[in-house]
Design a protein around this motif. Sequence first.
Motif, mmCIF file in Angstrom:
data_model
loop_
_atom_site.group_PDB
_atom_site.id
_atom_site.type_symbol
_atom_site.label_atom_id
_atom_site.label_comp_id
_atom_site.label_asym_id
_atom_site.label_seq_id
_atom_site.Cartn_x
_atom_site.Cartn_y
_atom_site.Cartn_z
ATOM 1 N N ILE A 57 28.228 33.816 7.584
ATOM 2 C CA ILE A 57 27.440 32.785 6.855
ATOM 3 C C ILE A 57 26.908 33.754 5.570
ATOM 4 C CG2 ILE A 57 25.304 31.642 7.271
ATOM 5 C CD1 ILE A 57 27.323 31.420 9.380
ATOM 6 N N ASN A 79 24.944 29.693 3.238
ATOM 7 C CA ASN A 79 23.715 30.066 3.539
ATOM 8 C C ASN A 79 22.841 29.675 2.282
ATOM 9 O OD1 ASN A 79 20.995 30.737 4.616
ATOM 10 N ND2 ASN A 79 21.663 32.936 4.384
ATOM 11 N N ALA A 87 20.699 32.691 7.621
ATOM 12 C CA ALA A 87 22.140 32.879 7.881
ATOM 13 C C ALA A 87 22.180 32.987 9.341
ATOM 14 C CB ALA A 87 22.556 34.080 7.203
#
Length: 366
Positions: A57, A79, A87
Motif C-alpha cells: 500500500i 495510499n 495504508a
Amino acid sequence: MNFSEKIIKEKLLEVIMTFPKVSIIIATFNSEKVLPRTLDAIKRQSYPSNKIEVLLIDGGSTDNTLSLADAYNCIVYPNPKTDPVNAKLIGFRKASGKYVITIDHDEVMENKDSILRKVISLEENSSCKVALCSGYKRPNKYPLLNQYISEFGDPFSLFIYRFSKGYNFFEKVLRKKFDIINENNDYLVISFNNIKTPVIFELCCMGTMVDREYFNTIPGAFEEGDVFTHLFYYMIESGSKNVIMVKDDPLTHYSVDSLKAYFPKIKWRIINNVHFEQQGNNGFSGREKLQPSIKYKKYLFPLYSYTLFFSLFDSVYYSITRKNGIFLLHWILCIYVASQIIYQYFLKIIHKRPQFTSYDGKKVIM
C-alpha cells in the motif's frame, strides 16, 4: 528445544491440501533501500508461495519502490494519505486471505518458518485469533538507537506502559504481567482475562498474524482507523481474551538510524494527537478512551521529564539492563517530547494548527 522439524512435517501432512491463504500487508513510501530485505525474507518462507499474497500500500513513492513491487509480484494499491495506519486499513479491506500479517517495509521475518508456525498455532487453538512474533531484534552492526525505538517506540510510551517489545525481553514481560494458560516447545498461549496494568498492543504491526474472518465480525473494524488500530482492546471486550506468542520467531527491525530522522517522527505523533482528532484517535488519544487509567497518568509525564531524577534513573537502569548506552539519552528525549506536547497544546489554545503532513513530515496532505 525449537519448533522441531518432526512436528512441522506432521502438520504439513495434515493440512497439505488445505493451507489457508495468508495476506501480507506492507505500507510503503520511498522504500527502495529497505524493502528488498523484507520481500526476500517473505520469499524464503517455507509456507507455500501460492498461498501467500503480498499487498503493498504505497503512499506515492518517487523512487524505485513500485519497480521492486513489480519484480517481486506484489499487488499494489495507492495510499493518498501516506500515513501507515491508513495504508494498513486499505490493505485489510483488499486482503483475501483467511489470515493477515502486517509488516513494515523495514521489518524482516528472521525465521523461515515464521508464517507456517503462526498458522499451525492458530489452527491448533481455535479460541485464539492472534499470533504474535517473539519481539523486535536489532540487526547486527545497526545503530544502537534501533533498540530503543523497537522496544518502546518513544519516551512517552515507555513512561506510560513500561512494556518492552524487544526480543530478549518480550516473553519475560508477557510471563510477568499476564497468565500463561498453555505452553509447549513452540508457543505460549497468553490470557488477557485479568489485565491489571495498562498494556499497549496494536495488532496491525510487529508482524502479527490475525484471523481476518473473525475481526470482520467486530463493527467498524476495517472502516475507521480508530477502531482498526485498537482492535486488540475490542477483541478483549468481545470475549476473545487468549493470544499466542510463537517462540524463536524474532522480527528484525531496520528502523530509522539517526536522531535526525527520529525527532520528526516523534513530533508527527504529538501533532496528530493534539491537533487532529481522527489521527490522534489512531494513537494514544484512542487508547486512553479504552484504558481510563492512562488518561490521568499522562499528566505526570512533564513532571517525570523535567524533575530529571526519575527520567535519569530510568536512563541509567535501561542502559545497564540492555547493555546499550543509547538509553542514557532517554532523559533528553523525555524533555524534547514533554516540551513538544506543551508547545503544541499552546498552539491549540491560540487556535493555530500546524499542517497535516506525511509521516516523515516532508509532504503536506490536503
